[in-house]
Design a protein around this motif. Structure first.
Motif, PDB file in Angstrom:
ATOM      1  N   THR A  41      -7.798 -10.574   9.262  1.00  0.00           N
ATOM      2  CA  THR A  41      -7.092 -10.528  10.362  1.00  0.00           C
ATOM      3  C   THR A  41      -7.929 -11.245  11.576  1.00  0.00           C
ATOM      4  O   THR A  41      -8.927 -10.869  11.798  1.00  0.00           O
ATOM      5  N   TYR A  61      -1.047  -7.095  11.029  1.00  0.00           N
ATOM      6  CA  TYR A  61      -1.321  -6.929   9.200  1.00  0.00           C
ATOM      7  C   TYR A  61      -0.182  -7.367   8.506  1.00  0.00           C
ATOM      8  O   TYR A  61      -0.353  -7.933   7.379  1.00  0.00           O
ATOM      9  N   THR A  64      -0.518 -11.133   8.464  1.00  0.00           N
ATOM     10  CA  THR A  64      -1.603 -11.333   7.609  1.00  0.00           C
ATOM     11  C   THR A  64      -1.232 -11.361   6.226  1.00  0.00           C
ATOM     12  O   THR A  64      -1.330 -12.166   5.330  1.00  0.00           O
ATOM     13  N   PHE A  82      -8.277  -5.937   6.501  1.00  0.00           N
ATOM     14  CA  PHE A  82      -7.585  -5.552   7.946  1.00  0.00           C
ATOM     15  C   PHE A  82      -8.374  -4.740   8.859  1.00  0.00           C
ATOM     16  O   PHE A  82      -9.042  -3.953   8.313  1.00  0.00           O
ATOM     17  N   ALA A 112      -4.926   0.218   9.679  1.00  0.00           N
ATOM     18  CA  ALA A 112      -5.437  -0.745   8.423  1.00  0.00           C
ATOM     19  C   ALA A 112      -5.822   0.138   7.248  1.00  0.00           C
ATOM     20  O   ALA A 112      -5.605  -0.406   6.019  1.00  0.00           O
TER      21      ALA A 112
END
Length: 276
Positions: A41, A61, A64, A82, A112
């Protein structure tokens, strides 16, 4: 694809479909012989996200995850990582007290870890500033890093760290305290003298001697995919190109390459790295 007949893994790369070349960069990696990448990330502001709560990192996130899905269409195997970039603390303290910024970053790491538990990401990312900061920020950053180590232990995953140049030996002590094997704490942009798992920049002059000495390490480009900084840190073709170079000049063997690109990252991250 200009295959090398072995997996070729970039241990730390960014692909940015908003501010960079996006999947075209991933195609370059693939065509050069790259097969697997750990997609990390980017900082929140790279995606025009300016969190005031930790939950807002979820937006980063999700972006991503969508990028990872797009990259997979190119033929590259993608493992998302992450977390919260340690430089976030500087941005956050421009709009809130340090204690609040610390809480926001810890909450972002909690989110994450949820993605890791859901098998949507394979590892966490944290660290501490690689530039001078005052004692209070340094101490807060180390508390955030300790929180990330605890989360990595609880979720059974690896942790990549972005930190100052050098061995970061004290982080090994922090990892031991958290109960996480030091080999599962990866020093992004690492150096051979670290007791952590070094991820070496592909152009590093240390790679041949490290391979020949039997040091366990991975390779990365730290490609940022930002059109305002083209090719930074090195381009997306770098890991496969340097791997080919090292093989052709005899700097390391094919067995070394398998260890660097498949065996080590598979063990560190708990993933499968094979040629399809």
């Amino acid at each position: 694809m200009t295959g090398l007949g072995i997996p070729v893994t970039d241990d730390h790369i960014h692909i940015d479909r908003e501010n960079g070349r996006g999947t075209e960069a991933a195609k370059d990696f693939f065509r050069a012989g790259g097969t697997h990448m750990f997609l990390v990330t980017k900082p929140s502001w790279s995606h025009a996200v300016h969190p005031v709560t930790g939950d807002e990192f979820r937006d980063v996130y999700e972006i991503t995850l969508k990028t990872a899905a797009a990259i997979r269409e190119t033929g590259v195997v993608v493992f998302p990582i992450f977390g919260v970039h340690p430089a976030e603390i500087g941005r956050l303290t421009e709009r809130m007290p340090l204690a609040e910024a610390e809480a926001v970053m810890k909450r972002g790491l909690d989110i994450a870890a949820e993605y890791v538990e859901e098998k949507k990401a394979v590892a966490l990312k944290s660290g501490r500033p690689h530039y001078p900061v005052n004692a209070e920020v340094w101490e807060a950053s180390n508390r955030i890093l300790a929180h990330a180590l605890a989360l990595a232990h609880d979720t059974g995953c690896a942790l990549q760290i972005h930190a100052e140049t050098g061995p970061c030996a004290d982080v090994a002590e922090m990892a031991a305290k958290a109960g996480i094997p030091v080999k599962r704490v990866i020093k992004h942009f690492g150096t051979p003298d670290t007791p952590l798992m070094p991820s070496l920049l592909a152009r590093s002059e240390d790679i041949p001697s490290c391979a020949q000495s039997g040091l366990t390490f991975t390779m990365e480009s730290d490609y940022m995919d930002d059109t305002s900084r083209p090719g930074a840190v090195i381009g997306p073709k770098s890991v496969p190109r340097y791997t080919r170079k090292y093989l052709e000049e005899g700097s390391f063997t094919e067995d070394d390459a398998w260890k660097i690109h498949a065996e080590t990252p598979a063990e560190v991250y708990g993933v499968e790295i094979t040629l399809s």
